[in-house]
Scaffold this motif. Structure first.
Motif, PDB file in Angstrom:
ATOM      1  N   MET A 100       8.151  10.198  32.564  1.00 22.30           N
ATOM      2  CA  MET A 100       9.311  10.099  31.704  1.00 22.30           C
ATOM      3  C   MET A 100      10.304   9.101  32.295  1.00 22.30           C
ATOM      4  O   MET A 100      10.546   9.086  33.499  1.00 22.30           O
ATOM      5  N   GLU A 101      10.872   8.278  31.440  1.00 24.52           N
ATOM      6  CA  GLU A 101      11.822   7.281  31.898  1.00 24.52           C
ATOM      7  C   GLU A 101      13.173   7.930  32.189  1.00 24.52           C
ATOM      8  O   GLU A 101      13.633   8.793  31.454  1.00 24.52           O
ATOM      9  N   ARG A 102      13.763   7.500  33.285  1.00 23.35           N
ATOM     10  CA  ARG A 102      15.061   8.058  33.673  1.00 23.35           C
ATOM     11  C   ARG A 102      16.189   7.325  32.960  1.00 23.35           C
ATOM     12  O   ARG A 102      16.115   6.121  32.737  1.00 23.35           O
ATOM     13  N   LEU A 103      17.217   8.046  32.587  1.00 22.18           N
ATOM     14  CA  LEU A 103      18.392   7.473  31.937  1.00 22.18           C
ATOM     15  C   LEU A 103      19.313   6.901  33.002  1.00 22.18           C
ATOM     16  O   LEU A 103      19.708   7.609  33.932  1.00 22.18           O
ATOM     17  N   GLN A 104      19.625   5.622  32.891  1.00 24.64           N
ATOM     18  CA  GLN A 104      20.504   4.989  33.869  1.00 24.64           C
ATOM     19  C   GLN A 104      21.959   5.240  33.492  1.00 24.64           C
ATOM     20  O   GLN A 104      22.365   4.992  32.364  1.00 24.64           O
ATOM     21  N   ASP A 115      16.422  13.486  35.762  1.00 25.99           N
ATOM     22  CA  ASP A 115      16.304  12.623  34.580  1.00 25.99           C
ATOM     23  C   ASP A 115      17.275  11.445  34.616  1.00 25.99           C
ATOM     24  O   ASP A 115      17.221  10.581  33.742  1.00 25.99           O
ATOM     25  N   GLU A 149      19.284   8.228  36.660  1.00 28.53           N
ATOM     26  CA  GLU A 149      19.396   7.235  37.732  1.00 28.53           C
ATOM     27  C   GLU A 149      20.850   6.780  37.759  1.00 28.53           C
ATOM     28  O   GLU A 149      21.412   6.430  36.719  1.00 28.53           O
TER      29      GLU A 149
END
Length: 63
Positions: free
Chosen positions: A1-5, A56, A58
């Protein structure tokens, strides 16, 4: 899963604490005693606000 920056900035520094905010999540406010503690403090606060896991997110500190 891509992390929310989350790009965060230091809103204030007083009484031995940095208060940090995020433009993309205006309701987020976190406090940390040192610069090194900021990412963990922001992840914890973001998790509460968004109802997600701290992993979740960054955190990028903008100066």
């Amino acid at each position: 899963m891509e992390r929310l920056q989350l790009n965060v900035y230091i809103a204030s520094a007083s009484d031995g604490f940095f208060t940090v905010k995020a433009m993309s999540m205006p309701e987020l406010s976190a406090q940390a005693r040192t610069l090194e503690e900021i990412p963990d403090a922001v992840r914890s606060a973001a998790a509460v606000v968004a109802g997600q896991s701290p992993e979740d997110f960054e955190v990028v500190l903008d100066f």
